[in-house]
Write a protein that holds these residues in place. Structure first.
Motif, short mmCIF file in Angstrom:
data_model
loop_
_atom_site.label_atom_id
_atom_site.label_comp_id
_atom_site.label_asym_id
_atom_site.label_seq_id
_atom_site.Cartn_x
_atom_site.Cartn_y
_atom_site.Cartn_z
N TYR A 1 -6.08 -2.46 5.43
CA TYR A 1 -5.85 -1.11 4.93
C TYR A 1 -7.02 -0.24 5.38
O TYR A 1 -8.19 -0.54 5.07
CB TYR A 1 -5.73 -1.09 3.41
CG TYR A 1 -4.60 -1.95 2.90
CD1 TYR A 1 -3.29 -1.70 3.31
CD2 TYR A 1 -4.84 -3.03 2.05
CE1 TYR A 1 -2.25 -2.48 2.86
CE2 TYR A 1 -3.80 -3.83 1.60
CZ TYR A 1 -2.50 -3.55 2.01
OH TYR A 1 -1.47 -4.33 1.59
N ALA B 1 0.82 -1.22 0.00
CA ALA B 1 0.00 0.00 0.00
C ALA B 1 0.85 1.26 0.00
O ALA B 1 0.34 2.36 -0.18
CB ALA B 1 -0.92 0.00 1.22
N VAL C 1 -2.06 1.25 7.92
CA VAL C 1 -1.92 -0.17 7.62
C VAL C 1 -1.79 -0.91 8.94
O VAL C 1 -0.94 -0.56 9.77
CB VAL C 1 -0.68 -0.44 6.74
CG1 VAL C 1 -0.53 -1.94 6.49
CG2 VAL C 1 -0.79 0.30 5.42
#
Length: 589
Positions: free
Chosen positions: A114, A14, A28
């Motif tokens: 996420y 990410a 995260v």
């Protein structure tokens, strides 16, 4: 004092420039909900940055009263949902709390969560109830209209502080959603809304906000964009994704989306106004056929104001007797004898004169005024035809056709009103024909069949108007209790010089005759068209070749002339004044 949980660092898929964008609140978490990484903007919101929060359990920043709900939501990821949304209070470094709305998804390949968040702008106290039901749409799990407007307001405040920031609001809706809902049922409609919501999530960035605004309409907030091409690309991506059918249980549904967008500028000081303008742009896109998009401009707002003024005038028009009934002849092609009239409404505005039906009929449909206007038209046309029958007893077989709108078809008092009108006017039911557009009949096919069967039992004649322009009529045509098909003028315009149009009309005629239906061809303008249609076996015609719509007094002259000169072409009396397309919108009423 926060507890500390250490975990070896790892590479995050990410990780990107998003984590450095101003206002992007991203985190995260690992499978134990421990913070592994966070964006730089958290420092501004919580007063705590990555150095203070990394490796700490996420639950420790959440208010104690909100933790149970948060845990319940996160536990549902994977088993029931791929993404969950919830609201909670998070602690700032000074001990106060900020309300945040979260969207959390799970990546099973990397065993990571996420999370993206934004401030709700709500002043959250210790004793307030939890927020998910207040801010989240129950069907799709998306934020609702209230939370969307709050986020737009937050974006406006950021843009005021930083003049370089740009953002866009997109308002999009599913085209013809009511048709899908009515024909396949609310369950399939709900499934389609869920699929569209998932499509919107997949087609936007984690920092963008997607919301369900109500019904089949969704909002998208795109923050930190470079220029107006960014929302255009997002819209095109969404519309391209809609090309493939949605598989909803046993049904395969095709859907398209229309969208409107507006960019932030100095004119906007309230989120409602910005969303309103995006909505106006979406409505413009829908009027252009659907499946497109439009950028808001000031002319749309001015047009909306004019439309509002026109609607106010329209509401007064009935009580002030500003409507007039016009009549367009229908002739029998075999001998060009007059067989009846189609009644059409005209609005004679005291200041603007005759207003085009293309301008006020859609407005009447949207506002519901089409029901009282249609009732007035039915009363007027039936009373007029009865007067002609009494004045010209040698022509008792003349009929009058009156249009029924989709709104009228769903009105519970339609059948009693028709019976009352016939009783009060003295007109026999066999001299009244009701025209129902193909699209209106198909909007709820089963209900239409039931209603039309009831109308037939009253000995009325039924006509399917604008045939050929609908989308699924052949599957219902043999079941609809209709007497006559009216072929839409768009297929007659070039029937004499285009082989494809001629073949299409011939196919309709053959189909109608095999089903025992008669055919009226609309929009006949040229002798060549008339001759060809007569040769193909069409029974009746209507169009400027014979006469434009005329007043009751002028229509009476046509009746007299047909009596005195049987078989004489009406066009010798009332020459066509110009291209028929100028009057095309009057087919609705």
């Amino acid at each position: 004092m926060m507890s500390v949980y250490r975990k070896p660092p790892q590479a995050f898929p990410a990780e990107s420039a998003f984590f450095r964008l101003p206002g992007a609140l991203l985190m995260v978490l690992d499978e134990n909900w421990v913070i592994q990484m966070m964006s730089e903007s958290w420092q501004e919101v919580l007063g705590l940055g990555q150095d203070a929060l990394r490796w700490h359990p996420f639950i420790e920043v959440v208010h104690e009263l909100d933790r149970e709900d948060m845990i319940d939501r996160l536990c549902r990821i994977g088993d029931e949902l791929s993404t969950v949304r919830f609201s909670c209070r998070c602690r700032r470094s000074d001990g106060t709390y900020v309300g945040l709305a979260w969207s959390v998804s799970f990546d099973p390949d990397h065993m990571l969560f996420y999370a993206s968040a934004h401030e709700t702008g709500v002043n959250l106290s210790e004793h307030e109830a939890r927020l998910p039901e207040v801010f989240v749409d129950g069907l799709t799990g998306l934020p609702n209209r209230g939370l969307f407007l709050d986020r737009v307001n937050h974006a406006m405040q950021r843009a005021q502080r930083n003049k370089q920031l740009q953002f866009a609001v997109i308002h999009c809706g599913i085209d013809r959603f009511s048709v899908i809902n009515h024909s396949l049922g609310n369950r399939i409609g709900d499934l389609l809304l869920i699929e569209i919501a998932n499509l919107l999530r997949r087609s936007t960035r984690p920092t963008d906000m997607i919301a369900r605004l109500g019904g089949d309409e969704f909002g998208i907030l795109l923050e930190d964009i470079k220029d107006p091409t960014s929302p255009v690309r997002v819209i095109k991506r969404l519309q391209e994704s809609c090309v493939l059918p949605f598989r909803l249980h046993e049904h395969e549904v095709f859907a398209s989306m229309s969208a409107g967008m507006t960019m932030n500028n100095s004119h906007y000081d309230h989120p409602d106004v910005m969303l309103r303008d995006a909505s106006l742009a979406m409505n413009r896109a829908k009027t252009q056929g659907g499946g497109g998009y439009a950028m808001f401009d000031r002319g749309m707002h001015e047009e909306a104001l004019r439309r509002l003024d026109l609607e106010l005038d329209l509401r007064r028009a009935l009580e002030r007797n500003q409507f007039e009934a016009y009549y367009q002849p229908i002739v029998r092609l075999r001998d060009t004898r007059l067989v009846g009239f189609e009644a059409l409404v005209r609005w004679n505005h005291p200041e603007r004169g005759l207003i085009s039906p293309a301008e006020f009929i859609p407005l009447a449909e949207d506002s519901g005024l089409i029901v009282p206007i249609g009732r007035w038209m039915l009363d007027t046309a039936c009373a007029q035809m009865r007067r002609w029958q009494l004045a010209f007893p040698r022509r008792p077989a003349l009929t009058v056709s009156v249009n029924l709108s989709a709104r009228q078809l769903t009105h519970p008092e339609l059948l009693p009103e028709i019976r009352r009108t016939l009783r009060e006017s003295g007109l026999s039911p066999r001299h009244l024909k009701l025209e129902i557009t193909e699209s209106a009949a198909m909007e709820d096919g089963e209900r239409a069949i039931e209603l039309m069967s009831a109308l037939k039992r009253t000995r009325l004649k039924l006509m399917l108007d604008d045939f050929g322009t609908g989308y699924s009529s052949l599957s219902y045509l043999h079941r609809l209790p209709i007497d006559t098909l009216k072929v839409d003028r768009s297929f007659i315009r070039h029937v004499h010089d285009r082989a494809a149009d001629r073949s299409f009309v011939e196919t309709i005629l053959n189909l109608a005759h095999k089903l025992g239906r008669e055919v009226v061809c609309e929009g006949v303008e040229l002798p060549a068209q008339e001759a060809l249609l007569r040769g193909l076996g069409a029974e009746f015609a209507q169009g400027f070749l014979y006469s434009r719509p005329v007043t009751a007094a002028q229509a009476e002259m046509l009746i007299i002339d047909d009596l005195e000169n049987p078989g004489r072409l009406l066009r010798d009396i009332t020459p066509a004044p110009g291209p028929q397309t100028a009057d095309a919108p009057t087919r609705a009423h």
